[in-house]
Write an enzyme that holds these catalytic residues in place. Structure first.
Site: not given
Length: 131
Positions: A72, A25, A83
Site C-alpha cells: 500500500h 503498488e 483486497d
C-alpha cells in the site's frame, strides 16, 4: 498446509520491492516450502498503479499459493474490499506492506481480513536447480 512463518530473507525482499516500486503498488503470490513462506511469484500481466495492483490469476501456472502479498503506498495497513476479494481466491495468508516499508510496516491477514500472527524465521533458503 500449516504455515509456520516467513523466511526473513523473503520478508526483506517484499519490503525492498515495495519500496522500489513506490508510489505504485507491488503484488504477488506467496509460496511455501515445508510450511515456511520462502517465495514470491510475480504473475505476468500484473498491473500496478498508485491505488491498486491487479493480479491476473488466470496467468498462474499450475502451482499452489498459500496467499498473496501486496504493498500500500500509504501507511494504512488494512485490507480494502478489493483486497478481501483477492484473499478469498489465493490462500490463507496475506501480507500487506505499508509505506515507508520498514521492518515494522507490514501485517499478515487471514482470508477474512482479520490480522493474524506470522513469525519471521531466520532460515536458509535453498536455491532450487533449474531443469
Amino acid at each position: 498446509m500449516q504455515i509456520k512463518g516467513i523466511a526473513r530473507e523473503t520478508l526483506d525482499f517484499i519490503l525492498q520491492v515495495s519500496k522500489s516500486t513506490y508510489p505504485l503498488e507491488f503484488a504477488g503470490l506467496l509460496q511455501a516450502k515445508d510450511g515456511i513462506i520462502t517465495d514470491i511469484l510475480i504473475l505476468p500481466g500484473t498491473e500496478s498503479s498508485e491505488v491498486s495492483a491487479t493480479l491476473r490469476l488466470f496467468m498462474m501456472p499450475n502451482i499452489s499459493a498459500v496467499g498473496s502479498v501486496h504493498s500500500h503506498p500509504g501507511s494504512v495497513i488494512r485490507p480494502s474490499k478489493a483486497d478481501l476479494r483477492l484473499f478469498s481466491k489465493t490462500g490463507s495468508h496475506h501480507i500487506i506492506a505499508g509505506h515507508p516499508y520498514g521492518p515494522g510496516n507490514w501485517k499478515c491477514f487471514n482470508g477474512r481480513g482479520e490480522e493474524i500472527s506470522l513469525d519471521v524465521l531466520d532460515v536458509e533458503i535453498e536455491d532450487e536447480e533449474l531443469l
